[in-house]
Design an enzyme around this catalytic site. Structure first.
Site, PDB file in Angstrom:
ATOM      1  N   LYS A   6      32.303   3.481  24.839  1.00  0.00           N
ATOM      2  CA  LYS A   6      32.746   2.477  25.812  1.00  0.00           C
ATOM      3  C   LYS A   6      34.196   2.721  26.234  1.00  0.00           C
ATOM      4  O   LYS A   6      34.540   2.581  27.414  1.00  0.00           O
ATOM      5  CB  LYS A   6      32.598   1.075  25.220  1.00  0.00           C
ATOM      6  CG  LYS A   6      31.159   0.634  25.009  1.00  0.00           C
ATOM      7  CD  LYS A   6      31.103  -0.749  24.342  1.00  0.00           C
ATOM      8  CE  LYS A   6      29.675  -1.212  24.127  1.00  0.00           C
ATOM      9  NZ  LYS A   6      29.616  -2.547  23.474  1.00  0.00           N
ATOM     10  N   ALA A  39      34.576  -2.777  21.734  1.00  0.00           N
ATOM     11  CA  ALA A  39      33.891  -3.109  20.479  1.00  0.00           C
ATOM     12  C   ALA A  39      32.386  -3.037  20.669  1.00  0.00           C
ATOM     13  O   ALA A  39      31.879  -3.222  21.779  1.00  0.00           O
ATOM     14  CB  ALA A  39      34.297  -4.500  20.000  1.00  0.00           C
ATOM     15  N   ASP A  40      31.707  -2.761  19.584  1.00  0.00           N
ATOM     16  CA  ASP A  40      30.247  -2.801  19.588  1.00  0.00           C
ATOM     17  C   ASP A  40      29.785  -3.312  18.230  1.00  0.00           C
ATOM     18  O   ASP A  40      30.333  -2.913  17.198  1.00  0.00           O
ATOM     19  CB  ASP A  40      29.649  -1.417  19.850  1.00  0.00           C
ATOM     20  CG  ASP A  40      28.150  -1.492  20.067  1.00  0.00           C
ATOM     21  OD1 ASP A  40      27.734  -1.729  21.213  1.00  0.00           O
ATOM     22  OD2 ASP A  40      27.386  -1.339  19.086  1.00  0.00           O
ATOM     23  N   THR A  41      28.796  -4.184  18.237  1.00  0.00           N
ATOM     24  CA  THR A  41      28.275  -4.759  17.000  1.00  0.00           C
ATOM     25  C   THR A  41      26.804  -4.402  16.834  1.00  0.00           C
ATOM     26  O   THR A  41      26.019  -4.555  17.775  1.00  0.00           O
ATOM     27  CB  THR A  41      28.438  -6.288  16.991  1.00  0.00           C
ATOM     28  OG1 THR A  41      29.832  -6.618  17.108  1.00  0.00           O
ATOM     29  CG2 THR A  41      27.895  -6.892  15.703  1.00  0.00           C
ATOM     30  N   GLY A  60      32.188  -1.836  15.356  1.00  0.00           N
ATOM     31  CA  GLY A  60      33.141  -0.757  15.592  1.00  0.00           C
ATOM     32  C   GLY A  60      34.102  -1.164  16.683  1.00  0.00           C
ATOM     33  O   GLY A  60      33.702  -1.811  17.664  1.00  0.00           O
TER      34      GLY A  60
END
Length: 201
Positions: A60, A77-79, A114
């Site tokens: 991203k 961010a990525d979850t 992350g």
């Protein structure tokens, strides 16, 4: 010196449409702009499940469409929700959300977020891990939650800060806010360190 004071003159850019992430950054006193950049969230099949969120957060950040100027810092961010080594993304429809919640019911699962900071001459990625235990949920509870809260923008089809979190989660290990979608305490520490390193380059 507090972080928001050190960041005066910097341009923080949050690449996220998540209202929860925006609110957490505001609540710790950070000023930022937002931009939504669509990214096809594809990752290598051989990548370990716990590394996927960090990989996608970097993907991203790399998708930021403009040239980064001095003192620009992009935050992404990525979850991911992981159960039995399988990654649960965001549900695509009502039945998918119901099925996801049944797969989490009565079990422990892992939530990994992350986060990537990207500047013109530095980049840093980190992750945060939390474990979550759901009690056994019945069908009425799952259907009520899906129909009333429409958790289609949430990995694993639930928000810990919503009704199902109140009535269904027995305990957690790790950061609560990480499960909401942003490990804000760790982000605050990591951003402070990143800024110090960036200033020395």
């Amino acid at each position: 010196m507090l972080l928001h004071e050190k960041l005066k003159g910097y341009n923080l850019i949050l690449l996220s449409a998540s209202p929860r992430r925006k609110q957490m950054l505001r609540d710790v006193g950070l000023s930022f702009t937002t931009l939504s950049v669509p990214v096809e969230e594809i990752y290598p099949e051989e990548l370990p499940a716990e590394e996927v969120a960090a990989y996608l957060s970097r993907l991203k950040a790399d998708a930021y469409p403009y040239v980064l100027e001095n003192k620009d810092i992009v935050i992404t961010a990525d979850t991911t929700v992981i159960t039995e080594n399988a990654i649960l993304g965001k549900p695509i429809n009502r039945q998918h959300a119901i099925d996801m919640l049944f797969s989490l019911s009565g079990k422990k699962h892992r939530v990994v977020t992350g986060v990537t900071f990207r500047a013109d001459r530095a980049v840093h990625t980190f992750k945060s891990i939390s474990d979550v235990w759901f009690r056994e949920l019945n069908e009425d509870e799952i259907i009520y939650y899906v129909d009333n809260f429409a958790p289609y923008d949430k990995a694993g089809a639930y928000g810990i800060q919503e009704w199902i979190g109140y009535i269904g989660i027995e305990r957690i290990e790790g950061s609560f806010y990480n499960i909401v979608g942003l490990p804000i305490q760790k982000l605050y520490i990591e951003l402070n360190a990143f800024l110090t390193k960036y200033q020395s380059l």
